[in-house]
Motif scaffolding. Sequence first.
Motif, short mmCIF file in Angstrom:
data_model
loop_
_atom_site.label_atom_id
_atom_site.label_comp_id
_atom_site.label_asym_id
_atom_site.label_seq_id
_atom_site.Cartn_x
_atom_site.Cartn_y
_atom_site.Cartn_z
N ASP A 45 64.62 -1.29 27.72
CA ASP A 45 65.56 -2.34 27.64
C ASP A 45 66.19 -2.81 28.83
OD1 ASP A 45 64.99 -2.28 24.74
OD2 ASP A 45 66.82 -1.02 24.46
N SER A 57 71.20 7.23 17.32
CA SER A 57 72.03 5.87 17.06
C SER A 57 72.91 6.20 16.08
CB SER A 57 71.06 4.90 16.62
OG SER A 57 70.04 4.70 17.40
N GLN A 103 77.33 5.83 16.65
CA GLN A 103 78.19 4.79 16.15
C GLN A 103 79.77 4.78 16.60
OE1 GLN A 103 77.10 4.24 11.95
NE2 GLN A 103 75.20 3.48 12.35
N PRO A 104 80.21 3.78 16.92
CA PRO A 104 79.74 2.38 17.16
C PRO A 104 79.17 1.88 18.28
CG PRO A 104 81.97 2.15 17.50
CD PRO A 104 81.75 3.80 17.33
N THR A 105 78.94 3.08 19.26
CA THR A 105 78.49 2.75 20.71
C THR A 105 76.77 2.55 20.46
OG1 THR A 105 79.87 4.37 21.61
CG2 THR A 105 78.20 3.58 22.84
N PRO A 106 76.37 1.34 21.17
CA PRO A 106 74.99 1.29 20.91
C PRO A 106 73.99 2.27 21.85
CG PRO A 106 76.01 -0.36 22.63
CD PRO A 106 77.28 0.38 21.90
N VAL A 107 72.86 2.22 21.18
CA VAL A 107 72.09 3.12 21.90
C VAL A 107 70.72 2.48 22.32
CG1 VAL A 107 70.61 5.26 21.78
CG2 VAL A 107 72.76 5.37 20.86
N LEU A 108 70.22 2.35 23.59
CA LEU A 108 69.29 1.65 23.97
C LEU A 108 68.25 2.70 24.56
CD1 LEU A 108 71.42 -1.11 26.08
CD2 LEU A 108 70.79 -1.17 23.56
N LYS A 140 80.45 2.50 26.97
CA LYS A 140 80.17 1.23 25.99
C LYS A 140 78.77 1.25 25.71
CE LYS A 140 84.55 -0.09 26.76
NZ LYS A 140 85.28 0.05 25.49
N LYS A 141 77.97 1.91 26.57
CA LYS A 141 76.34 1.89 25.92
C LYS A 141 75.85 3.20 26.54
CE LYS A 141 74.46 -0.87 29.84
NZ LYS A 141 75.67 -1.24 30.44
#
Length: 364
Positions: free
Chosen positions: A321, A308, A312-317, A289-290
């Motif tokens: 953060d 990133s 997609q669509p998985t968020p990259v942090l 999920k991330k």
Amino acid sequence: MNNYFIGIMSGTSCDGIDITMCKINDKKIDFIDGNFAPFSDKMRNNLLKLSNSIDDNIEMLIKSDESLADFIVKKINKILLENKILPCEITAIGSHGHTVRHINSDDINYSLQISNHAKIAKQTGIDVVCDFRRGDIACGGTGAPLVPVFHQAIAQSYEPTVVVNIGGIANITILPAIDDNNSDIIGFDTGVGGALIDVWSELHLKSRFDDKGSFARSGNCDYELLKSMLSDDYFKIKPPKSTGRELFNLRWLQKKIAKQKPCDVACTLCNFTATSIIDDIKKYASNTKKIIICGGGLKNDYLMELLSSLAQPTPVLSINDIGYKSDYVEAMAFAYLAYLHINKKPANITTGGTKTTLGALYPK
């Protein structure tokens, strides 16, 4: 006991050491202080030569082992002085040393790190825990990556997560949700991180790295070259697996390239790193999920944009953060490995070996 630990890391990028001081217990890992100490050109060049099998030199190995230890002792004393903490208040130092050879093959698995840890223990007056990788190999693992147990401690949550550490080599930790009792934590090297980008930048920019990825951004990806890079046999091996400069080096790259513009090769190398990482996430962690990124790769803006886009669509942090300083995550990991050793807790949770306490202790 104050539960203060010091962590020291010198990675595949071979640019210097990260040193951090942490306060650690069973529930919390608190960052106290940290700094980066760059290698001199002479020390860096010697360490790079030692990782090249063509330049095997026992005398250089011994001298580098000693000089690196002297360098580390000075930096430990500095961080103690700056924080007004006495050596007797530190439980232990967790030191990675510097890898001069890391081989995983059908014939032999071994990993050799240098830095005279006996000298560091005696000259600082602090116990030193080290030699983690060979302990893991002795138990049937591949010796890398060692950071997944730390990633678990700081990043596991109630949703599946992948932590990506991009140093000279890139590795991922696949973390199932905390309440998922049916899935294992998986960690392995996906392939090259910044090592080839750095060596290419040094060759064409006379710089140790591509600042923010601007050199790569100025070029165009050569997709035939990218396909050739991704065809390497390493990417056909199933995890657990690990790699290093012994495979992904300038000789390897020069066999792949033809007459491309240097900026196009730089761009393709960034795409190579990003693609190999995301391909493995999609293959082995399709439900994540991330994605959380740490390591020096975070400073390459172009690489981060590629990751990133491909994810997609998985968020990259960023690891920042979730409250941890990206510059010191690996050094913190080795402080944590020292904590696990002192408390006799297993550290090799992902490399396929027997679960056991890792590291050797040199007393003060």
